[in-house]
Write an enzyme that holds these catalytic residues in place. Sequence first.
Site, PDB file in Angstrom:
ATOM      1  N   ALA A   1      72.282  18.415 -73.413  1.00 36.44           N
ATOM      2  CA  ALA A   1      70.888  18.040 -73.131  1.00 36.44           C
ATOM      3  C   ALA A   1      70.439  16.794 -73.893  1.00 36.44           C
ATOM      4  CB  ALA A   1      69.959  19.205 -73.444  1.00 36.44           C
TER       5      ALA A   1
ATOM      6  N   HIS B   1      77.693  22.916 -65.353  1.00 36.31           N
ATOM      7  CA  HIS B   1      76.567  23.764 -64.968  1.00 36.31           C
ATOM      8  C   HIS B   1      76.016  23.396 -63.589  1.00 36.31           C
ATOM      9  CE1 HIS B   1      75.815  24.790 -69.501  1.00 36.31           C
ATOM     10  NE2 HIS B   1      76.933  25.269 -69.036  1.00 36.31           N
TER      11      HIS B   1
ATOM     12  N   CYS C   1      72.865  27.062 -49.979  1.00 31.90           N
ATOM     13  CA  CYS C   1      72.370  28.294 -49.373  1.00 31.90           C
ATOM     14  C   CYS C   1      73.147  29.466 -49.959  1.00 31.90           C
ATOM     15  CB  CYS C   1      72.530  28.250 -47.857  1.00 31.90           C
ATOM     16  SG  CYS C   1      72.100  29.831 -47.086  1.00 31.90           S
TER      17      CYS C   1
ATOM     18  N   CYS D   1      70.691  29.075 -41.464  1.00 31.80           N
ATOM     19  CA  CYS D   1      70.767  30.531 -41.297  1.00 31.80           C
ATOM     20  C   CYS D   1      69.542  31.275 -41.809  1.00 31.80           C
ATOM     21  CB  CYS D   1      72.033  31.060 -41.986  1.00 31.80           C
ATOM     22  SG  CYS D   1      71.872  31.199 -43.783  1.00 31.80           S
TER      23      CYS D   1
END
Length: 243
Positions: free
Chosen positions: A12, A111, A119, A147
């Site tokens: 970070a 990550h 999805c 979907c």
Amino acid sequence: MGKPLVAVFSGAGMSTDSGIPDYRGPQGLWRREPDAEKLVTYEYYMGDPEIRRRSWRMRAEIGALGARPNAAHLAVAELERSGVPVRVLTQNVDGLHQLAGMPERKVFELHGSARAVVCTACSARSGMDEALARLTAGDPDPACRACGGILKPATVMFGQRLDPEVLARAVAVAKGCQVFLAVGSTLQVQPAASLAGMAAEAGARLIIVNAEETPYDPLAEEIIREPIGTAVPKLLSRIAEGG
Ligand code: ZN
């Protein structure tokens, strides 16, 4: 002799100069909103539409920051362009290494990526920009266009496994590099953090640039506490010159 393989492991701290808040830091979102961790926890995300709506709003907020690569990201990409073999292993999901010019195939996002959306039902991938545009247009929890399934950022949430392929490739880089440079990570999130230990064990020079102590400091050849934005460009130009 060939040029040494340099692995840059970023956390970070690498992106705070770009205006991306460190959500775990003292001023971080996690402290501001006591249950904020739920926004990035798979179980809550999947099970609670309100958590999803808040999670998307957080993504929109981060997106609106318009973060740009900083001097450290640019220095890493510059080193790669100079002909030194560089691989980036990152805990960050912001895509700033690639935006700085690092080739996509040389960046391993442990990550996942917040630049894409996936999805959860059919695995279709699309762009974050598109999802955020739907948000702006009034859909607070956009569903998969293919979907109807639940969409989520292509990040690894708490409760999700790291992508085994990405992890395996990161391990190979850690074990095969000659220099392992850990930047802006407290090296405490496993299994990503143990890459530093693997590299040191395999004989790499371990260099740590971080404001605070890390568990791997005793193994480091060099520890730099200077701000990342100035320390990394200086260090990498030294490495480019063979030092
Ligand atoms: Zn789908």
